[in-house]
Design an enzyme around this catalytic site. Structure first.
Site, PDB file in Angstrom:
ATOM      1  N   GLY A  50       5.093  -7.722  -2.122  1.00 49.91           N
ATOM      2  CA  GLY A  50       5.789  -6.401  -1.320  1.00 49.91           C
ATOM      3  C   GLY A  50       6.750  -7.215  -0.183  1.00 49.91           C
ATOM      4  O   GLY A  50       7.786  -6.584  -0.174  1.00 49.91           O
ATOM      5  N   GLY A 105       3.070 -11.513  -7.006  1.00 52.84           N
ATOM      6  CA  GLY A 105       2.449 -10.540  -7.843  1.00 52.84           C
ATOM      7  C   GLY A 105       2.575 -11.075  -9.360  1.00 52.84           C
ATOM      8  O   GLY A 105       1.986 -12.167  -9.456  1.00 52.84           O
ATOM      9  N   LYS A 143       7.843   0.072 -12.568  1.00 52.82           N
ATOM     10  CA  LYS A 143       8.373   1.138 -11.790  1.00 52.82           C
ATOM     11  C   LYS A 143       9.703   1.045 -11.500  1.00 52.82           C
ATOM     12  O   LYS A 143      10.110   0.165 -10.515  1.00 52.82           O
ATOM     13  CB  LYS A 143       7.443   1.567 -10.605  1.00 52.82           C
ATOM     14  CG  LYS A 143       6.307   2.461 -11.061  1.00 52.82           C
ATOM     15  CD  LYS A 143       5.487   2.964  -9.975  1.00 52.82           C
ATOM     16  CE  LYS A 143       4.259   2.563  -9.893  1.00 52.82           C
ATOM     17  NZ  LYS A 143       3.805   1.634  -8.705  1.00 52.82           N
ATOM     18  N   ARG A 145      -3.914 -18.613  -0.945  1.00 46.12           N
ATOM     19  CA  ARG A 145      -3.218 -17.948   0.246  1.00 46.12           C
ATOM     20  C   ARG A 145      -3.847 -18.604   1.422  1.00 46.12           C
ATOM     21  O   ARG A 145      -3.331 -18.957   2.307  1.00 46.12           O
ATOM     22  CB  ARG A 145      -3.427 -16.501   0.232  1.00 46.12           C
ATOM     23  CG  ARG A 145      -2.410 -15.702  -0.381  1.00 46.12           C
ATOM     24  CD  ARG A 145      -2.546 -14.134  -0.636  1.00 46.12           C
ATOM     25  NE  ARG A 145      -1.313 -13.624  -0.795  1.00 46.12           N
ATOM     26  CZ  ARG A 145      -1.355 -12.145  -0.801  1.00 46.12           C
ATOM     27  NH1 ARG A 145      -2.483 -11.392  -0.947  1.00 46.12           N
ATOM     28  NH2 ARG A 145      -0.118 -11.513  -1.301  1.00 46.12           N
TER      29      ARG A 145
HETATM   30  P1  AMP Z   1       5.294  -3.463 -11.246  1.00 43.66           P
HETATM   31  O1  AMP Z   1       3.904  -3.143 -10.577  1.00 43.66           O
HETATM   32  O2  AMP Z   1       6.117  -2.490 -11.100  1.00 43.66           O
HETATM   33  O3  AMP Z   1       5.817  -4.655 -11.088  1.00 43.66           O
HETATM   34  O4  AMP Z   1       4.943  -3.416 -12.770  1.00 43.66           O
HETATM   35  C1  AMP Z   1       3.969  -4.276 -13.326  1.00 43.66           C
HETATM   36  C2  AMP Z   1       3.057  -3.969 -14.509  1.00 43.66           C
HETATM   37  O5  AMP Z   1       4.158  -3.411 -15.456  1.00 43.66           O
HETATM   38  C3  AMP Z   1       2.439  -4.593 -15.319  1.00 43.66           C
HETATM   39  O6  AMP Z   1       1.043  -4.281 -15.143  1.00 43.66           O
HETATM   40  C4  AMP Z   1       2.791  -4.377 -16.774  1.00 43.66           C
HETATM   41  O7  AMP Z   1       1.708  -4.386 -17.866  1.00 43.66           O
HETATM   42  C5  AMP Z   1       3.773  -3.283 -16.540  1.00 43.66           C
HETATM   43  N1  AMP Z   1       4.814  -3.310 -17.721  1.00 43.66           N
HETATM   44  C6  AMP Z   1       5.818  -4.216 -18.002  1.00 43.66           C
HETATM   45  N2  AMP Z   1       6.551  -3.855 -18.927  1.00 43.66           N
HETATM   46  C7  AMP Z   1       6.061  -2.565 -19.455  1.00 43.66           C
HETATM   47  C8  AMP Z   1       6.425  -1.794 -20.437  1.00 43.66           C
HETATM   48  N3  AMP Z   1       7.313  -1.860 -21.243  1.00 43.66           N
HETATM   49  N4  AMP Z   1       5.738  -0.807 -20.497  1.00 43.66           N
HETATM   50  C9  AMP Z   1       4.588  -0.272 -19.766  1.00 43.66           C
HETATM   51  N5  AMP Z   1       4.233  -1.169 -18.638  1.00 43.66           N
HETATM   52  C10 AMP Z   1       5.023  -2.548 -18.722  1.00 43.66           C
END
Ligand code: AMP
Length: 391
Positions: free
Chosen positions: A371, A348, A198, A37
């Protein structure tokens, strides 16, 4: 699509310029672990310096929640900037106080200074007009180069624009040109790969991208809610049941553009050394949870990526922090890097996966704003961009 004036469109020589950067860099024990950054902000800073402007830099770092907390000082950033720019970048010990006024007033033309973390003051995130006026004080112009904070209307990202002529920094310009171009006139086929845990964070994004993309590949934890919506068995996988009705509707509207994993690697517990099985999608046994995409999915999705001309990727394909469930994410990173397509990564976890595997320089654009890039692609307007002068 935004078309904003940059410092190239005006005369900046002999001007005092306030530049908002995104120096929110990751650190470990006070040392910067990734300076991307800071490096990405150099084109704007160096241009202004080369034209003889006196530059005041400002940024947030972490979440000090409106209080002075030296855990979040910009001192390591000042040090790194000094190394990169080749002169000592003085750091004021406050944001708009005596030290900032003194350091800013003493900044020679052709040099840059830095003020402390703008989030040390609670008025920053409240977009307080008096605080914004104080930030603007003594400057002739404002340049916003903090794409990573452009989705927030804070004093240093939006408020100051009410007091100064406001322009778009070169990093910001690059981000909005690449992401805006992908949305408005992508080379086709245009494929989006969306993953992560999520679904609630990504639903609006899937919806907006449906009208822009040719394919949407759903991976990671959020794929299990989709799979359950289609009637599959997902065992103990992460799932957001509340979103199932909305997903059913989305899938029926998608006209086949949405592709889900064909197979999954599932584990009997959320641990790296768990017992694992590779199963067909929708056939995860009871007590097992989906942790990564399987080899059939990697193969099929890599083919889709190879045939694409534009690819956007955000969110890991599995629990990639655990080495046994990182294969899918790294394989998709590899597929992007070797695809020959215009590849864009929305910051990310996907950005760090690409960096960890040494493939970053084979990617067309890695966004500095996780974001912000998602909100942009959701079709939302970014207050830190809207407030800048149009071309
Ligand atoms: P996000 O912040 O929604 O982009 O999610 C990122 C996170 O999703 C990472 O820390 C991953 O470990 C988690 N993740 C990815 N696949 C899975 C899964 N199958 N089960 C649980 N967590 C997951």
């Amino acid at each position: 699509m935004y078309a904003k004036k940059t410092p190239r469109d005006i005369d900046v020589s002999g001007k005092k310029v306030l530049v908002r950067c995104d120096f929110n860099v990751p650190q470990k024990d006070g040392a910067i672990t990734d300076d991307r950054r800071i490096v990405s902000a150099l084109p704007t800073i160096e241009y202004l310096l080369s034209k003889g402007a006196a530059v005041t830099l400002c940024s947030h770092l972490g979440r000090p929640k409106g209080e002075v907390n030296m855990k979040y000082t910009l001192a390591p950033v000042a040090e790194r900037l000094s190394q990169l720019l080749g002169f000592k970048v003085e750091l004021a010990s406050d944001v708009i106080g005596e030290s900032a006024e003194k350091v800013r007033a003493a900044c020679p033309f052709g040099k840059a200074v830095l003020i402390e973390n703008v989030r040390f003051d609670p008025r920053e995130e409240k977009n307080d007009p008096e605080f914004a006026r104080a930030l603007a004080k003594g400057a002739d112009l404002y340049v916003n180069d903090a794409f990573g904070a452009a989705h927030r209307a804070h004093a240093s990202t939006e408020g100051v624009s009410h007091y100064l002529p406001s322009y778009c920094g070169f990093l910001m310009e690059k981000e909005i040109t690449v992401l805006g171009g992908a949305l408005s006139a992508p080379e086709r086929p245009f494929t989006a790969i969306l993953g992560g845990a999520k679904i609630s964070d990504k639903l609006a994004l899937v919806e907006n991208l449906l009208s822009k993309c040719d394919n949407i590949l759903i991976v990671g934890g959020m794929s299990y809610t989709f799979r359950k919506a289609l009637g599959g068995s997902i065992g103990a996988s992460i799932c957001d049941d509340e979103k199932i009705p909305a997903l059913k509707e989305l899938i029926s509207k998608a006209g086949g553009k949405i592709m889900l994993p064909l197979d999954d690697v599932a584990a009997d517990k959320f641990e790296n050394d768990a017992k694992t099985v590779t199963c067909k999608a929708g056939e995860i046994p009871d007590g097992f949870m989906g942790m990564d995409i399987g080899p059939e999915t990697v193969k099929a999705f890599s083919e889709v990526i190879k045939k694409s001309r534009t690819v956007f990727w955000n969110g890991p394909c599995g629990v990639f922090e655990m080495s046994n469930f990182a294969k899918g994410t790294f394989a998709i990173a590899e597929a992007l890097a070797t695809s020959g397509a215009k590849t864009i990564i929305g910051g990310g976890d996907s950005a760090s996966a690409v960096e960890k595997s040494g493939l970053a320089d084979k990617i067309y654009h890695i966004s500095t704003g996780g974001g912000a890039s998602l909100e942009f692609l959701e079709g939302k307007s970014l207050p830190g961009v809207v407030c800048l002068e149009d071309k």
